[in-house]
Design an enzyme around this catalytic site. Structure first.
Site, PDB file in Angstrom:
ATOM      1  N   GLY A   1      12.731   9.277  11.134  1.00 29.77           N
ATOM      2  CA  GLY A   1      13.445   8.635  10.035  1.00 29.77           C
ATOM      3  C   GLY A   1      13.182   9.355   8.733  1.00 29.77           C
TER       4      GLY A   1
ATOM      5  N   GLY B   1      13.580   8.910   4.321  1.00 31.91           N
ATOM      6  CA  GLY B   1      13.863   8.087   3.154  1.00 31.91           C
ATOM      7  C   GLY B   1      13.841   8.935   1.900  1.00 31.91           C
ATOM      8  N   GLY B   2      13.973   8.293   0.772  1.00 31.61           N
ATOM      9  CA  GLY B   2      13.987   9.031  -0.490  1.00 31.61           C
ATOM     10  C   GLY B   2      12.621   9.549  -0.880  1.00 31.61           C
TER      11      GLY B   2
ATOM     12  N   ALA C   1       9.818  10.087   1.692  1.00 32.32           N
ATOM     13  CA  ALA C   1       9.106  10.828   2.736  1.00 32.32           C
ATOM     14  C   ALA C   1       9.941  10.842   4.011  1.00 32.32           C
ATOM     15  CB  ALA C   1       7.740  10.192   2.998  1.00 32.32           C
TER      16      ALA C   1
ATOM     17  N   VAL D   1       9.475  10.670   8.340  1.00 34.42           N
ATOM     18  CA  VAL D   1       8.537  10.260   9.384  1.00 34.42           C
ATOM     19  C   VAL D   1       8.837  11.042  10.663  1.00 34.42           C
ATOM     20  CG1 VAL D   1       7.663   8.320  10.746  1.00 34.42           C
ATOM     21  CG2 VAL D   1       8.382   7.947   8.380  1.00 34.42           C
TER      22      VAL D   1
ATOM     23  N   LYS E   1       3.974  10.327   8.412  1.00 35.68           N
ATOM     24  CA  LYS E   1       4.873  10.259   7.268  1.00 35.68           C
ATOM     25  C   LYS E   1       4.491  11.404   6.327  1.00 35.68           C
ATOM     26  CE  LYS E   1       6.130   6.357   5.444  1.00 35.68           C
ATOM     27  NZ  LYS E   1       6.188   5.079   4.674  1.00 35.68           N
TER      28      LYS E   1
ATOM     29  N   ASP F   1       8.951  -5.132   0.520  1.00 36.96           N
ATOM     30  CA  ASP F   1      10.157  -4.539   1.113  1.00 36.96           C
ATOM     31  C   ASP F   1      10.319  -5.006   2.554  1.00 36.96           C
ATOM     32  OD1 ASP F   1      12.489  -3.057   0.982  1.00 36.96           O
ATOM     33  OD2 ASP F   1      11.551  -1.187   1.587  1.00 36.96           O
TER      34      ASP F   1
END
Length: 585
Positions: free
Chosen positions: A16, A18-19, A21, A23, A38, A130
């Site tokens: 995956g 994200g903005g 990091a 993974v 990560k 979150d």
């Protein structure tokens, strides 16, 4: 980075991105196990704040150990890369299972696991901030695990690193949307959103933009999950509504509390209705609660023929006479008595007797219909009484939500509409009072600022305006005396030529749209030459546009802080001010 090595860890697959990091699944050869790593994006390695946040995540979740929270093994830096080593979870995310309604039992499993995980984290002083389906992992053996404490905030930390509006808009609590301080109850609101999405097949709030969505969390009443999924019971819907209460004090305070309430509602909804038990509850001002129960006994081999004397010498029962009584009772509409008589006849004649069974079915349906009507009335009364209590306690937003729900339950009843009008009137009064208080405090702070700058002329005019609004506000009367004294001492220092210069500077400031500066200059002109023609109009114009600029600046500042509701109030005040100005002209 697939195939690369970070320390001893060999990266095998991207899981995956994200903005902040990415993974990866990686092999840890020393223990011959797969882990999740990560890796911070390279551009953040030069950002001290980002590195601190990344290290914070490692330190925060390394402190906790819970079967429903992803474990953190290590943190490290290698060849300019910062990385976090975590437990690898084989399976998928809750997000991959959603997009449709799920069964309440599955939702209960999720809430039980996440409620326990959050209670544990909160007891350690951690707030996740979150909670959402993408951060809920489901293992191949159906273990439910909460991941990604990437924006976790330690409850006792005052660092600005994790302050402000951080999270995912569709799952954020009202206080988080406003950029206010949050505690564990904010996570429980997010968990309530996840519960709503599982049961209803969609999130409760989704606007055209992130800002619109945040505003909906703050201002809009919670839509009924039952309206999206009619198979849900009213009890389940009530649990969801409370989990999504705007006021943190009105929500479930612990995950365990939410889990217990939801479990009870699910079990109540799953409880089958006994076909041999009919219960009627009728509640009204003049009628006590009644319960009618019919329990036919199991049929055994008869020891005698119908009409023969029993061992206890009971008199013979004539079924024809009993049937006529049943028919009369049915035509009279005494359905509770019909149920008892029909049940008795079916005990005596298990094979059936004429249309007894059909009368029993019709009477049972009538009783159930009455129970349903009584249930609506009971629910309506509960909502109206709850709203009245909320009004008395000043919880107007809660009262409004309850009354809107009451109108949906009983659209023809006038009480919810009448109370809603009262609530809206109180809200308008509260809004005006809040705006007045805000205006008073703004003027007071402005006067204090000018006094500290030894600008007594401007302070005197601000204090005069403040006194017109509330002559006894704080220490305004004493400050006005000081200001007048200071201005009088200074009056001899400005010559007529200086007054001409002040007028020229004030007019120039107006042309440049510097209305605060223009106001200050015109106020000085008024002090030195109060009889000047047109000075009142000049001051009125300058005050109006100075206030317009002030409100715009305040609204922009609040939007920057994520406080959208407060910013909206400032814009409403600006519109009202402009309307008053136009009306006066």
């Amino acid at each position: 980075m697939i195939g690369e090595t970070l320390g001893q860890f060999k990266l095998k697959k991207e899981l995956g991105r994200g903005g902040f990091a990415t993974v990866y699944r990686a092999l840890q050869p020393t223990l011959n196990r797969d882990v999740a790593i990560k890796v911070l994006h390279p551009e953040f390695m030069r950002d001290e704040r980002a590195l601190k946040r990344f290290l914070r995540e490692a330190q925060a979740i390394a402190r906790i150990s819970h079967p429903n929270i992803v474990a953190v093994y290590d943190y490290g830096e290698y060849n300019g890369r910062a990385y976090l080593v975590m437990e690898f979870i084989a399976g998928n995310t809750l997000k991959q299972r959603l997009g449709k309604q799920v069964q309440p039992r599955f939702a209960l499993d999720v809430i039980t696991a996440l409620g326990s995980a959050l209670d544990y984290a909160h007891s350690k002083g951690l707030v996740h901030r979150d909670v959402k389906p993408a951060n809920v992992l489901i293992t191949e053996d159906d273990r439910i695990v909460l991941s990604d404490f990437g924006i976790v905030r330690l409850a006792d930390d005052d660092s600005s690193l994790t302050r402000g509006v951080i999270g995912t808009p569709q799952y954020m609590s009202p206080e988080q949307a406003l950029g206010q301080d949050v505690d564990g109850r904010s996570d429980l609101y997010s968990l309530g959103v996840v519960l709503y999405e599982m049961l209803a097949g969609r999130v409760p709030f989704r606007g055209d933009s992130a800002v619109a969505t945040l505003s909906m969390h703050v201002t809009m009443p919670v839509p009924s999950a039952r309206e999206q999924n009619p198979s849900l019971s009213e009890g389940i819907d009530r649990v969801v509504r409370r989990a999504l209460a705007k006021d943190p004090a009105e929500r479930y305070q612990k995950g365990l509390e939410l889990t217990a309430a939801f479990k009870a509602a699910v079990e109540e909804a799953e409880r089958p209705v006994e076909p041999t038990l009919v219960t009627l509850q009728r509640e009204s001002a003049n009628q006590p609660q009644a319960t009618i129960t019919v329990e036919p006994q199991p049929v055994t081999e008869p020891s005698r023929e119908i009409g023969a004397a029993s061992e206890s010498d009971e008199p013979e029962i004539d079924l024809e006479v009993l049937y006529r009584r049943l028919r009369e009772t049915y035509e009279r509409g005494d359905y509770a008595a019909v149920v008892n008589l029909a049940g008795r006849m079916l005990q005596l004649a298990p094979g059936g007797f004429r249309d007894v069974q059909s009368m029993l079915s019709a009477a049972t349906n009538e009783l159930r219909m009455r129970r349903s009507t009584a249930s609506v009335e009971l629910q309506l009364n509960e909502l109206v009484e709850g709203a009245e209590s909320a009004i008395a306690e000043g919880r107007l937003l809660t009262a409004r939500q309850m009354l809107q729900q009451a109108r949906r339950v009983a659209p023809s009843d006038p009480r919810p509409t009448e109370l809603l009008e009262q609530v809206e009137h109180l809200r308008r009064e509260e809004d005006l009072r809040r705006r007045s208080d805000s205006r008073l405090e703004t003027l007071y702070q402005l006067a204090q600022s000018k006094i500290k700058q030894d600008d007594w002329r401007w302070a005197a005019n601000v204090l005069r305006e403040l006194s017109e609004l509330d002559p006894n506000y704080r220490d305004v009367p004493q400050l006005i005396v000081q200001a007048r004294h200071a201005v009088r001492e200074d009056e001899g220092h400005i010559t007529p030529t200086d007054v001409v210069s002040l007028r020229h500077l004030a007019e120039q400031a107006e042309l440049e749209d510097k209305w605060k500066e223009a106001l200050s200059l015109w106020e000085q002109v008024e002090i030195q030459q109060p009889s000047m023609a047109g000075i009142d109009q000049r001051l009125s114009l300058a005050r109006h546009y100075a206030r317009i600029h002030e409100l715009n600046e305040e609204a922009s500042r609040l939007v920057g802080m994520g406080q959208f509701q407060a910013a909206s109030e400032k814009l409403d005040e600006l519109k009202a001010l402009e309307a008053e100005w136009q009306a006066a002209r």
